[in-house]
Design an enzyme around this catalytic site. Structure first.
Site, PDB file in Angstrom:
ATOM      1  N   HIS A 110      -5.926  11.155   3.949  1.00 19.31           N
ATOM      2  CA  HIS A 110      -6.220  11.172   5.361  1.00 19.31           C
ATOM      3  C   HIS A 110      -7.595  12.191   5.614  1.00 19.31           C
ATOM      4  CE1 HIS A 110      -3.608   7.907   5.108  1.00 19.31           C
ATOM      5  NE2 HIS A 110      -4.117   6.876   6.156  1.00 19.31           N
ATOM      6  N   GLU A 151     -11.518  -3.167   2.831  1.00 17.98           N
ATOM      7  CA  GLU A 151     -13.055  -2.492   3.208  1.00 17.98           C
ATOM      8  C   GLU A 151     -14.294  -3.098   2.666  1.00 17.98           C
ATOM      9  OE1 GLU A 151     -10.493  -0.399   5.993  1.00 17.98           O
ATOM     10  OE2 GLU A 151      -9.868  -1.265   3.751  1.00 17.98           O
TER      11      GLU A 151
END
Length: 343
Positions: A142, A73
């Site tokens: 998450h 990322e």
């Protein structure tokens, strides 16, 4: 002429479109409209996207416009920010915003601050988008909501859609904006169909960033939410309507800049305020709304303290029964409204 002849003309009807397809439409239309727009992220190209948001776009636009990236990322967010600095218009997809934590230096220090630190000479027209907040059965690492995190930072615009029209219109507006925009979607809404008006089916349809929407008018209490909890508020309003309580439901749509004027106008009318969000309570979006109302002219119209409905102040549990009790439910909103109204 047809009306004069007595023929019935049927206007194009609204259609049902899922949030997933609305996002796909927006990306397709903007890629077609402006050759500077490109999409990059993990699995967005050959796999059609982890959530099929980019379905069909790689085959249509090719490797230069829809780009698969490594699982890094910080790397691909940095590439996207650099591309935006030279006036391309990247759409950077995070498979989940939890993974944006790996790239937060690029989002905040590189994208959000560059216009200010360059005295306006460097614009960064980039969109960071992907699913945000709780999904189902994916536990603590998450399931975080980043609305308050990114909404805290000057230099960013932060949008959080609920319906298909929100999703399409806000994504198109974000791509066309000359500033960095963080678009926080809900994975649990991707497959949900919403009615899309004839206007929203147009290629030029956009939802203005910074403008809330009244989803349901009411007179007794103002409910303010963003993303999936908007639907919960509408359900709670239907339940309460049977008991004679009419809730005004405001879909915030944009976290930063916040349309506090819309909330103030509603509170002046209803004299009560309940905020609803899926994120944690401390320093949350609801806390900001309550503070802004307290500091502004609408405070004098409140007949009772504002009430916040939030996610539980714990890391998200994995077990379903605990997960359900960590996320605001319709019954929690009904309880909060009755508390605000003292009934």
């Amino acid at each position: 002429l047809q009306q004069r002849r007595g023929l019935r003309i049927s206007a194009p009807a609204a259609i049902q479109v899922t949030v997933r397809d609305a996002l796909n439409q927006a990306l397709d239309e903007e890629l077609e409209r402006d050759e500077r727009v490109f999409l990059l992220g993990e699995e967005v190209a050959q796999y059609d996207g982890a959530y099929k948001i980019s379905r069909g776009l790689w085959k249509k636009y090719g490797d230069k416009r829809v780009i698969d990236t490594p699982i890094s990322e910080m790397g691909f967010a940095g590439i996207a920010v650099g591309a935006a600095m030279v006036w391309l218009r990247p759409v950077c997809e995070f498979m989940t915003f939890n993974f944006s934590m790996q790239a937060i230096d690029q989002v905040i220090n590189s994208a959000a601050k560059s216009c200010y630190m360059s005295a306006g000479s460097i614009s960064v027209p980039i969109v960071f988008r992907g699913p945000n907040g709780a999904s189902a059965g994916v536990a603590a690492q998450h399931s975080q909501c980043f609305a308050a995190w990114y909404g805290h930072c000057p230099g960013l615009k932060v949008v959080s859609p609920w319906s298909s029209e929100d999703a399409k219109g806000l994504l198109k507006a974000s791509i066309r904006d000359d500033n960095p925009v963080v678009m926080l979607e809900s994975e649990l809404l991707y497959g949900v169909p919403f009615e899309m008006s004839e206007q929203a089916q147009s290629k030029e349809f956009v939802v203005p960033i910074g403008k809330a929407k009244i989803e349901r008018p009411g007179t007794h209490v103002t409910l303010v939410a963003h993303s999936r909890p908007v639907g919960h508020c509408i359900e709670a309003a239907s339940v309460l309507s049977k008991e004679g309580v009419e809730c005004e439901v405001i879909n915030l749509r944009t976290i930063r800049p916040m349309d506090i004027e819309a909330v103030e106008a509603s509170v002046v009318k209803t004299n009560h305020l309940v905020t609803v969000e899926g994120g944690w309570p401390q320093f949350g979006v609801g806390a900001e709304i309550c503070a802004r109302i307290m500091e502004g002219p609408a405070f004098n119209y409140l007949d009772a303290p504002a009430v916040r409905v939030t996610g539980a102040d714990v890391p998200m549990p994995y077990a379903k029964i605990l997960e359900d009790n960590s996320i605001p439910q319709v019954k929690d909103i009904v309880f909060a409204v009755k508390k605000a109204l003292n009934i």
